[in-house]
Design an enzyme around this catalytic site. Sequence first.
Site, PDB file in Angstrom:
ATOM      1  CG  HIS A 203      -2.231  -1.071   1.086  1.00 24.90           C
ATOM      2  ND1 HIS A 203      -2.807  -1.624   1.993  1.00 24.90           N
ATOM      3  CD2 HIS A 203      -2.655  -1.381  -0.101  1.00 24.90           C
ATOM      4  CE1 HIS A 203      -3.999  -2.063   1.447  1.00 24.90           C
ATOM      5  NE2 HIS A 203      -3.757  -2.056   0.063  1.00 24.90           N
ATOM      6  CB  CYS A 511      -9.810  -2.200  -8.360  1.00 26.49           C
ATOM      7  SG  CYS A 511     -10.112  -3.398  -7.161  1.00 26.49           S
TER       8      CYS A 511
HETATM    9  C1  PEP Z   1      -6.117  -5.750  -4.427  1.00 25.11           C
HETATM   10  O1  PEP Z   1      -5.757  -6.418  -3.548  1.00 25.11           O
HETATM   11  O2  PEP Z   1      -5.812  -5.846  -5.647  1.00 25.11           O
HETATM   12  C2  PEP Z   1      -6.661  -4.490  -3.999  1.00 25.11           C
HETATM   13  C3  PEP Z   1      -7.292  -3.444  -4.989  1.00 25.11           C
HETATM   14  O3  PEP Z   1      -6.627  -4.099  -2.731  1.00 25.11           O
HETATM   15  P1  PEP Z   1      -5.705  -3.579  -1.875  1.00 25.11           P
HETATM   16  O4  PEP Z   1      -4.326  -3.532  -2.663  1.00 25.11           O
HETATM   17  O5  PEP Z   1      -5.863  -2.611  -1.063  1.00 25.11           O
HETATM   18  O6  PEP Z   1      -5.354  -5.051  -0.969  1.00 25.11           O
END
Ligand code: PEP
Length: 596
Positions: A203, A511
């Site tokens: 993140h 996403c």
């Molecule tokens: C993912 O896991 O691809 C996602 C979009 O969420 P995060 O990166 O917040 O886990």
Amino acid sequence: MTDLNQSIVGEPLRPEQRLSALAVSRGIGIGRVVFLHSDKHRHFRIELGPNEVEGELDRLRSAIAETRGQLLKLATDTPSDQPVSDIFGVHLLILEQSSFVQRIEAAISEQRINAEWALKIVTDHYVERQGSTDDEHIREKSLDIKDVANRILSALDGTRPFAPLTYAGSVIAAPELRPSTILELTKVNPAAIITERGGWTSHSSILAREFHLPMISGIKRLEQILSSGASVIVDGMNGELILDPNTETVEHFRAMVSRHTTKTGEGTRPAAVTTADGAEIIIRANIDTPDAYQAGGLRGARGIGLSRSESLIRRSGTVPSEDEQLAAYSQLCQVAGPDGVKIRTFDIGIDQVEDDRSAERNPSLGLRSIRLSLTIPTFFRTQVRAILRAACGNRIDIVLPMITGVEDIIRSRALIDEEREKLEAAGIAVGVPLVGAMIEVPSSVLTAREIAAKVDFLCLGTNDLVQHLLAVDRDNHLVADWYQTLHPAVIRAIAAVLSAAREGGIPVLVCGEMAGSAFYVPLLIGLGARELSMNASSIGQIQDLVSGITLSEAEELVAGIEKLETSEEIERYLRRHYREHWNSLFPPGILDAKHR
Ligand code: PEP
Ligand code: MG
């Protein structure tokens, strides 16, 4: 691109040295190093002015008083026949009767440094010499000392803001940075970031990219190889850290910075994007906070496809109230306009809302995300109420994270319905958000058809999907070679989810970071993806790429992958195909970089 730190110019005392690193946010940063020591808490060295020392001692004393209060409560709440009550007793002794606190106070007064840093050096001192110290309250107690130090840090945490002058134009170095710290750092405009730990889909890396902060990771023993004030260049294009760069190297990189800066000007883009043969591809933005929007805008995206709502939870672990969340979500709706916002409910672990003692051995598989929401539903209920209220008159949808099967959906929906009924009974206006599921673990891929029948849309979270499908920690650079986005199993899983949603007649939004990377987008489109949500900074280049390719060619591309067995073969195949068919459509450097 951040400002350059002019003071770096000048012949270095040591010869230039180059270390290879993992590039996690593209860009170049030139500056002097400032350390930020951080695991859960950040602590860093600040030199105090002569008249700031008394105030700093007061900060320390109130943090000590708060820590003492907590320990007394814990000691009295625990029955005295249990061994843990002894542990708290030991911690109180360290605090009240040992030389620990006196030494921290002395370090603040004599070295004129902030309380966090004084605490760090005194703790390190005791931990290193624990066997030989004369102080009986401290001998052989390194774990207890660290525990007490952590409590004091928690109490200090957040009471001192970043000092903008120290960080502006500097290169921030830290073992690891939490996303909330990156968010704070963006306000003081550093030149770049270097960490020991963290991968492309961590993140913190995602946020660094969102804010155009060059960042590299995977540099071992940072504290041994770098010292505060050292001159460095962070090459977030090629993954390199240059220590003590010579004048020629600095000039070379400065020239690269100015070329890069003039290229990144972005205007408003059209909202509708079609491939050259007319297939519509919906592009949305991943935007967590209105602040992030200020940094990048929507750049022509169709609303916000992913808002990671946990960014509202501050470093201290305080979950915002219903009204605070209502205000935040309503603000995101203003930003997103008629295409709306998809709010993912808190995707956090238990450690972010409870005391350190609840630490799990394996947090990414532990009590987190939807499991936490269903086990301790207080936060989830508050969040759902805020979303339901914000949805009145706005297009706002709920996304449930880390769904492992239909049972999670049934239980979550029951809670959402209960909160809606309560609000309506109280005469409070609510909207009707659609409910979607994140598909990011293998069990939800295998039951995507059943899940699709119980929700209004799916979100493919490729960051976690790769992690869980391949059993590889996305935050651990040591296993970065096994984090293979192009692994045949990942490609088949994506294809399976897209087809389950098509059969169920509901949309799927991709996403994860894959959706915002030019190298993967033609593949996703060929596999059947029609909605992509990405960092605002990627939108322009992905729109250009999409409008230059054709759907039929993207489908041919996918057909050619079926017999390939490894991510390396698939990567080579894609690169060759892209060079032959669409070479000019890819941003510079993308086809040369590693993309597994
Ligand atoms: C993912 O896991 O691809 C996602 C979009 O969420 P995060 O990166 O917040 O886990
Ligand atoms: Mg995820």
